[in-house]
Design a protein around this motif. Structure first.
Motif, short mmCIF file in Angstrom:
data_model
loop_
_atom_site.label_atom_id
_atom_site.label_comp_id
_atom_site.label_asym_id
_atom_site.label_seq_id
_atom_site.Cartn_x
_atom_site.Cartn_y
_atom_site.Cartn_z
N ALA A 99 31.55 6.52 23.97
CA ALA A 99 32.52 7.23 22.96
C ALA A 99 32.89 6.30 21.79
CB ALA A 99 33.49 8.05 23.55
N GLN A 100 33.51 5.23 22.53
CA GLN A 100 33.99 4.33 21.53
C GLN A 100 32.96 3.29 20.90
OE1 GLN A 100 36.73 2.26 24.72
NE2 GLN A 100 38.06 2.14 23.11
N ARG A 101 31.86 3.26 21.08
CA ARG A 101 30.81 2.61 20.58
C ARG A 101 29.75 3.46 19.73
NH1 ARG A 101 27.51 -0.70 25.25
NH2 ARG A 101 29.02 -2.33 25.72
N HIS A 102 30.02 4.70 20.04
CA HIS A 102 29.42 5.65 19.09
C HIS A 102 30.08 6.86 18.67
CE1 HIS A 102 25.61 3.20 20.39
NE2 HIS A 102 26.06 3.35 21.69
N PRO A 103 31.20 6.71 17.96
CA PRO A 103 32.18 7.68 17.85
C PRO A 103 31.54 8.85 16.85
CG PRO A 103 32.86 5.76 16.32
CD PRO A 103 31.76 5.35 17.58
N HIS A 104 30.64 8.58 16.00
CA HIS A 104 30.44 9.72 15.13
C HIS A 104 29.36 10.73 15.75
CE1 HIS A 104 32.54 8.42 11.78
NE2 HIS A 104 31.62 7.20 11.78
N ARG A 105 28.70 10.07 16.73
CA ARG A 105 27.71 10.68 17.59
C ARG A 105 28.32 11.60 18.72
NH1 ARG A 105 22.46 7.16 19.64
NH2 ARG A 105 21.94 9.43 20.22
N PHE A 106 29.43 10.66 19.29
CA PHE A 106 30.13 11.42 20.32
C PHE A 106 31.08 12.74 19.71
CE2 PHE A 106 34.14 11.89 22.80
CZ PHE A 106 33.74 11.82 24.20
N ARG A 107 31.70 12.69 18.63
CA ARG A 107 32.23 13.42 17.92
C ARG A 107 31.33 14.79 17.60
NH1 ARG A 107 36.09 10.10 14.04
NH2 ARG A 107 37.91 9.85 15.37
N MET A 108 30.38 14.38 16.94
CA MET A 108 29.20 15.58 16.48
C MET A 108 28.92 16.33 17.93
SD MET A 108 26.24 15.78 14.00
CE MET A 108 24.82 15.30 15.41
N LEU A 109 28.55 15.63 18.88
CA LEU A 109 28.29 16.39 20.09
C LEU A 109 29.12 17.51 20.43
CD1 LEU A 109 26.28 16.37 22.63
CD2 LEU A 109 27.58 14.89 23.96
N PHE A 110 30.49 17.23 20.64
CA PHE A 110 31.36 18.34 20.89
C PHE A 110 31.89 19.15 19.59
CE2 PHE A 110 31.34 14.90 24.14
CZ PHE A 110 31.15 15.82 25.25
N GLU A 111 31.67 18.88 18.46
CA GLU A 111 32.28 19.33 17.27
C GLU A 111 31.39 20.39 16.70
OE1 GLU A 111 33.98 16.82 14.52
OE2 GLU A 111 35.62 15.70 15.93
N HIS A 112 30.01 19.94 16.81
CA HIS A 112 29.06 20.96 16.04
C HIS A 112 29.03 22.32 17.01
CE1 HIS A 112 24.55 22.19 15.31
NE2 HIS A 112 25.38 22.57 14.47
N GLN A 113 28.95 23.38 16.27
CA GLN A 113 28.67 24.67 17.09
C GLN A 113 27.62 25.41 16.39
OE1 GLN A 113 30.51 25.71 19.77
NE2 GLN A 113 31.70 23.66 19.66
N LEU A 114 26.67 25.68 17.35
CA LEU A 114 25.64 26.58 16.42
C LEU A 114 26.09 27.93 16.03
CD1 LEU A 114 22.82 26.15 19.28
CD2 LEU A 114 22.84 25.25 17.16
N PRO A 115 25.67 28.50 14.74
CA PRO A 115 26.02 29.57 14.41
C PRO A 115 25.69 30.95 15.15
CG PRO A 115 24.09 28.97 13.15
CD PRO A 115 24.53 27.71 14.14
N PRO A 116 26.53 32.05 15.41
CA PRO A 116 26.22 33.17 16.37
C PRO A 116 24.94 33.64 16.27
CG PRO A 116 28.36 33.28 15.19
CD PRO A 116 27.85 32.32 14.32
N ALA A 117 24.32 33.61 15.29
CA ALA A 117 22.68 33.97 15.13
C ALA A 117 21.74 33.09 15.80
CB ALA A 117 22.50 34.08 13.67
#
Length: 200
Positions: A99-117
């Motif tokens: 997580a510390q080495r790849h903060p942007h990849r780590f964040r996107m993994l948990f922050e990106h949500q697929l739309p309901p469709a």
């Protein structure tokens, strides 16, 4: 102008993923767009939409690659260790390190949500399951005879705490604790958790 005939569809896909990952590293999740990816590889946005359903599809693909990378890092850091508690501590430390080495990849993994469709991707779900099974298999010796549901719940509880430390490390919101050696926090969490299991 796009260069439709210069690369195969698979080559275009690989180029788009590589460009998107580079943009993610440089600009973060919020700076990533199909337009920027298309410009980076010299194709049109329309051509990207012949390869990916939409931007969410591209981001989900990157997240799967991130999950694979985390799994590989956890496995590499723990597989040479014999003692179960030491393996769990190594897994936790490796997760926070990634997580510390790849903060942007780590964040996107948990922050990106697929739309309901959009339906959740089975390939992504299986990757997450594989990563948690690694935690479960190393926790099992500390819970001999535990049914699978109990083991899964206990592993999820432990890893929820580890993830919290990783998220705080990435956000910079853990400075108030006074120690930036995050492995010490994960070691204490895992060791205290294991002691509680032994006592309970």
């Amino acid at each position: 102008m796009g260069r439709r005939n210069q690369h195969s569809r698979e080559q275009q896909r690989d180029m788009a993923i590589a460009a998107a990952e580079l943009i993610l590293v440089r600009e973060g999740f919020g700076g990533l767009s199909m337009r920027k990816v298309a410009d980076a590889i010299g194709y049109t946005v329309g051509q990207l939409y012949l390869i990916f359903q939409n931007q969410d599809d591209l981001l989900a693909t990157i997240n799967e690659r991130t999950t694979d990378a985390i799994y590989g890092h956890l496995r590499d850091r723990s597989e040479a260790i014999d003692e179960p508690l030491a393996r769990l501590r190594a897994l936790a430390a490796a997760y926070i390190e990634f997580a510390q080495r790849h903060p942007h990849r780590f964040r996107m993994l948990f922050e990106h949500q697929l739309p309901p469709a959009m339906e959740p991707r089975l390939s992504g779900e299986l990757r997450i399951k594989r990563m948690f099974e690694l935690v479960e298999s190393n926790l099992a010796p500390l819970l001999p005879g535990a049914p699978p549901a109990r083991l899964r719940q206990t592993a999820a509880t432990l890893w929820g705490g580890v993830h919290g430390i990783a998220a705080l490390a990435v956000s910079g919101k853990f400075k108030w604790a006074g120690n930036r050696d995050f492995e010490r926090y994960s070691d204490e969490l895992v060791s205290t958790f294991a002691a509680g299991l032994a006592a309970g």
